[in-house]
Design a protein around this motif. Sequence first.
Motif, PDB file in Angstrom:
ATOM      1  N   TYR A   1       8.476  -7.202   2.326  1.00  0.00           N
ATOM      2  CA  TYR A   1       9.491  -6.461   2.063  1.00  0.00           C
ATOM      3  C   TYR A   1       9.201  -5.040   2.263  1.00  0.00           C
ATOM      4  CZ  TYR A   1       6.439  -4.782  -1.610  1.00  0.00           C
ATOM      5  OH  TYR A   1       5.393  -4.171  -2.408  1.00  0.00           O
ATOM      6  N   HIS A   2      10.382  -4.350   2.220  1.00  0.00           N
ATOM      7  CA  HIS A   2      10.054  -2.806   2.778  1.00  0.00           C
ATOM      8  C   HIS A   2      11.000  -1.907   1.703  1.00  0.00           C
ATOM      9  CE1 HIS A   2      14.213  -2.420   4.078  1.00  0.00           C
ATOM     10  NE2 HIS A   2      14.007  -3.561   4.495  1.00  0.00           N
ATOM     11  N   THR A   3      10.389  -0.701   1.700  1.00  0.00           N
ATOM     12  CA  THR A   3      10.945   0.236   1.003  1.00  0.00           C
ATOM     13  C   THR A   3      11.510   1.347   2.079  1.00  0.00           C
ATOM     14  OG1 THR A   3       8.925   1.567   0.908  1.00  0.00           O
ATOM     15  CG2 THR A   3       9.328   0.057  -0.637  1.00  0.00           C
ATOM     16  N   GLU A   4      12.059   2.426   1.651  1.00  0.00           N
ATOM     17  CA  GLU A   4      12.834   3.255   2.645  1.00  0.00           C
ATOM     18  C   GLU A   4      11.698   3.839   3.537  1.00  0.00           C
ATOM     19  OE1 GLU A   4      15.065   6.192   0.660  1.00  0.00           O
ATOM     20  OE2 GLU A   4      16.368   4.494  -0.528  1.00  0.00           O
ATOM     21  N   GLU A   5      10.432   3.965   3.037  1.00  0.00           N
ATOM     22  CA  GLU A   5       9.305   4.878   3.711  1.00  0.00           C
ATOM     23  C   GLU A   5       8.378   3.843   4.390  1.00  0.00           C
ATOM     24  OE1 GLU A   5       8.010   7.884   1.425  1.00  0.00           O
ATOM     25  OE2 GLU A   5       9.766   8.782   1.149  1.00  0.00           O
ATOM     26  N   GLN A   6       8.304   2.572   3.857  1.00  0.00           N
ATOM     27  CA  GLN A   6       7.198   1.977   4.255  1.00  0.00           C
ATOM     28  C   GLN A   6       7.597   0.293   4.293  1.00  0.00           C
ATOM     29  OE1 GLN A   6       3.545   2.103   2.026  1.00  0.00           O
ATOM     30  NE2 GLN A   6       3.239   4.145   2.313  1.00  0.00           N
ATOM     31  N   PHE A   7       6.698  -0.455   5.220  1.00  0.00           N
ATOM     32  CA  PHE A   7       7.174  -1.781   5.389  1.00  0.00           C
ATOM     33  C   PHE A   7       5.746  -2.814   4.981  1.00  0.00           C
ATOM     34  CE2 PHE A   7       7.518  -5.299   8.666  1.00  0.00           C
ATOM     35  CZ  PHE A   7       8.730  -5.562   8.418  1.00  0.00           C
ATOM     36  N   TYR A   8       5.868  -3.428   4.290  1.00  0.00           N
ATOM     37  CA  TYR A   8       4.871  -4.302   3.554  1.00  0.00           C
ATOM     38  C   TYR A   8       4.950  -5.601   3.984  1.00  0.00           C
ATOM     39  CZ  TYR A   8       4.380  -0.397   0.279  1.00  0.00           C
ATOM     40  OH  TYR A   8       4.196   0.716  -0.229  1.00  0.00           O
ATOM     41  N   LEU A   9       3.806  -6.305   4.462  1.00  0.00           N
ATOM     42  CA  LEU A   9       3.623  -7.636   5.071  1.00  0.00           C
ATOM     43  C   LEU A   9       2.598  -8.391   4.183  1.00  0.00           C
ATOM     44  CD1 LEU A   9       4.685  -9.469   7.286  1.00  0.00           C
ATOM     45  CD2 LEU A   9       2.878  -8.709   8.654  1.00  0.00           C
ATOM     46  N   THR A  10       2.907  -9.357   3.650  1.00  0.00           N
ATOM     47  CA  THR A  10       1.895 -10.309   2.931  1.00  0.00           C
ATOM     48  C   THR A  10       1.696 -11.619   3.827  1.00  0.00           C
ATOM     49  OG1 THR A  10       3.073  -9.377   0.926  1.00  0.00           O
ATOM     50  CG2 THR A  10       1.546 -11.213   0.705  1.00  0.00           C
ATOM     51  N   THR A  11       0.263 -11.702   3.910  1.00  0.00           N
ATOM     52  CA  THR A  11      -0.089 -13.029   4.479  1.00  0.00           C
ATOM     53  C   THR A  11      -1.406 -13.368   3.918  1.00  0.00           C
ATOM     54  OG1 THR A  11      -0.768 -13.991   6.733  1.00  0.00           O
ATOM     55  CG2 THR A  11      -1.258 -11.873   6.258  1.00  0.00           C
ATOM     56  N   ILE A  12      -1.754 -14.871   3.944  1.00  0.00           N
ATOM     57  CA  ILE A  12      -2.788 -15.457   3.654  1.00  0.00           C
ATOM     58  C   ILE A  12      -4.189 -15.150   4.664  1.00  0.00           C
ATOM     59  CG2 ILE A  12      -3.866 -17.794   3.011  1.00  0.00           C
ATOM     60  CD1 ILE A  12      -1.259 -18.412   2.214  1.00  0.00           C
ATOM     61  N   ASP A  13      -3.753 -14.966   5.791  1.00  0.00           N
ATOM     62  CA  ASP A  13      -4.731 -14.540   6.959  1.00  0.00           C
ATOM     63  C   ASP A  13      -5.354 -13.525   6.824  1.00  0.00           C
ATOM     64  OD1 ASP A  13      -6.223 -15.039   9.203  1.00  0.00           O
ATOM     65  OD2 ASP A  13      -4.570 -14.791  10.463  1.00  0.00           O
ATOM     66  N   LEU A  14      -6.535 -13.375   6.742  1.00  0.00           N
ATOM     67  CA  LEU A  14      -7.584 -12.263   6.540  1.00  0.00           C
ATOM     68  C   LEU A  14      -7.740 -11.476   7.689  1.00  0.00           C
ATOM     69  CD1 LEU A  14     -10.300 -13.870   4.452  1.00  0.00           C
ATOM     70  CD2 LEU A  14      -8.356 -12.384   3.478  1.00  0.00           C
ATOM     71  N   HIS A  15      -7.311 -12.260   9.000  1.00  0.00           N
ATOM     72  CA  HIS A  15      -7.559 -11.431  10.268  1.00  0.00           C
ATOM     73  C   HIS A  15      -6.053 -11.062  10.729  1.00  0.00           C
ATOM     74  CE1 HIS A  15     -11.698 -12.217  10.461  1.00  0.00           C
ATOM     75  NE2 HIS A  15     -11.270 -13.750  10.406  1.00  0.00           N
ATOM     76  N   ALA A  16      -5.163 -11.061   9.747  1.00  0.00           N
ATOM     77  CA  ALA A  16      -3.767 -10.851  10.438  1.00  0.00           C
ATOM     78  C   ALA A  16      -3.748  -9.421  10.665  1.00  0.00           C
ATOM     79  CB  ALA A  16      -2.687 -10.977   9.227  1.00  0.00           C
ATOM     80  N   ARG A  17      -4.318  -8.255   9.752  1.00  0.00           N
ATOM     81  CA  ARG A  17      -4.061  -7.002  10.333  1.00  0.00           C
ATOM     82  C   ARG A  17      -4.571  -6.861  11.596  1.00  0.00           C
ATOM     83  NH1 ARG A  17      -6.234  -1.949   6.745  1.00  0.00           N
ATOM     84  NH2 ARG A  17      -5.581  -0.570   7.942  1.00  0.00           N
ATOM     85  N   ASP A  18      -5.885  -7.288  11.917  1.00  0.00           N
ATOM     86  CA  ASP A  18      -6.301  -6.999  13.365  1.00  0.00           C
ATOM     87  C   ASP A  18      -5.374  -7.595  14.439  1.00  0.00           C
ATOM     88  OD1 ASP A  18      -8.551  -6.025  12.259  1.00  0.00           O
ATOM     89  OD2 ASP A  18      -9.845  -7.685  12.271  1.00  0.00           O
ATOM     90  N   SER A  19      -4.820  -8.796  14.120  1.00  0.00           N
ATOM     91  CA  SER A  19      -3.691  -9.462  15.140  1.00  0.00           C
ATOM     92  C   SER A  19      -2.522  -8.569  15.157  1.00  0.00           C
ATOM     93  CB  SER A  19      -3.453 -10.836  14.534  1.00  0.00           C
ATOM     94  OG  SER A  19      -4.803 -11.707  14.339  1.00  0.00           O
ATOM     95  N   LEU A  20      -2.102  -8.078  14.160  1.00  0.00           N
ATOM     96  CA  LEU A  20      -1.072  -7.270  14.168  1.00  0.00           C
ATOM     97  C   LEU A  20      -1.231  -5.830  15.130  1.00  0.00           C
ATOM     98  CD1 LEU A  20       0.404  -7.359  10.596  1.00  0.00           C
ATOM     99  CD2 LEU A  20       1.464  -8.269  12.794  1.00  0.00           C
ATOM    100  N   PHE A  21      -2.413  -5.449  14.785  1.00  0.00           N
ATOM    101  CA  PHE A  21      -2.893  -4.132  15.593  1.00  0.00           C
ATOM    102  C   PHE A  21      -2.759  -4.511  17.204  1.00  0.00           C
ATOM    103  CE2 PHE A  21      -4.767  -2.125  11.684  1.00  0.00           C
ATOM    104  CZ  PHE A  21      -3.824  -1.218  11.827  1.00  0.00           C
ATOM    105  N   LYS A  22      -3.504  -5.838  17.339  1.00  0.00           N
ATOM    106  CA  LYS A  22      -3.452  -6.222  18.736  1.00  0.00           C
ATOM    107  C   LYS A  22      -2.245  -6.545  19.213  1.00  0.00           C
ATOM    108  CE  LYS A  22      -7.974  -8.482  18.611  1.00  0.00           C
ATOM    109  NZ  LYS A  22      -8.670  -9.741  18.626  1.00  0.00           N
ATOM    110  N   ILE A  23      -1.146  -7.169  18.600  1.00  0.00           N
ATOM    111  CA  ILE A  23       0.114  -7.290  18.987  1.00  0.00           C
ATOM    112  C   ILE A  23       0.951  -6.169  19.344  1.00  0.00           C
ATOM    113  CG2 ILE A  23       2.354  -8.134  18.182  1.00  0.00           C
ATOM    114  CD1 ILE A  23       0.779 -10.766  16.922  1.00  0.00           C
TER     115      ILE A  23
END
Length: 168
Positions: A1-23
């Motif tokens: 979900y997102h708000t006017e100022e931020q975008f939130y992403l929820t995932t079960i994968d613990l390494h998703a944040r690193d993958s998102l930075f790589k992507i």
Amino acid sequence: YHTEEQFYLTTIDLHARDSLFKIGAICLLVLAAAMAASLFGILYSTRYFSRRVTTLQTAMQHASQGNYDIIDTFKGDDELTDTFHGLKVMIHNIKQQEVQVYEAQLKEQTLINQQQQMEYKLLASQINPHFLYNTMDMINWMALQGQTEEISHAVQSLSRFYKLTLSR
């Protein structure tokens, strides 16, 4: 979900944040490479076009100054090439017209020379026997009166006259 100022992403994968930075990093690199390639293409095209325009301008300037020895070929397949071809055709036509004008001047000069020769012949033909008779009669009277110096002068003058008029 997102708000006017931020975008939130929820995932079960613990390494998703690193993958998102790589992507995200890969997307930024691809975007930077695309922009660099576009910029290089624009600069190359602009430089190529500018050189062609400069070449055409130089050829036109030379032609306007009467120097018709310009380059034979012009690379490309666009309006500039068509314009250059038109310039070559115009130069060819100008050269042909210059040759025609020169030939006309030669013919005119030949006609003038022929006219002058005909006028000369006409004048030479007008020297009739009556003129010769009168001159010889005058020399005879001078001889009878003993004017030897005047006789010599008259004969020389008559000789020069005929030499100039009949030798042409």
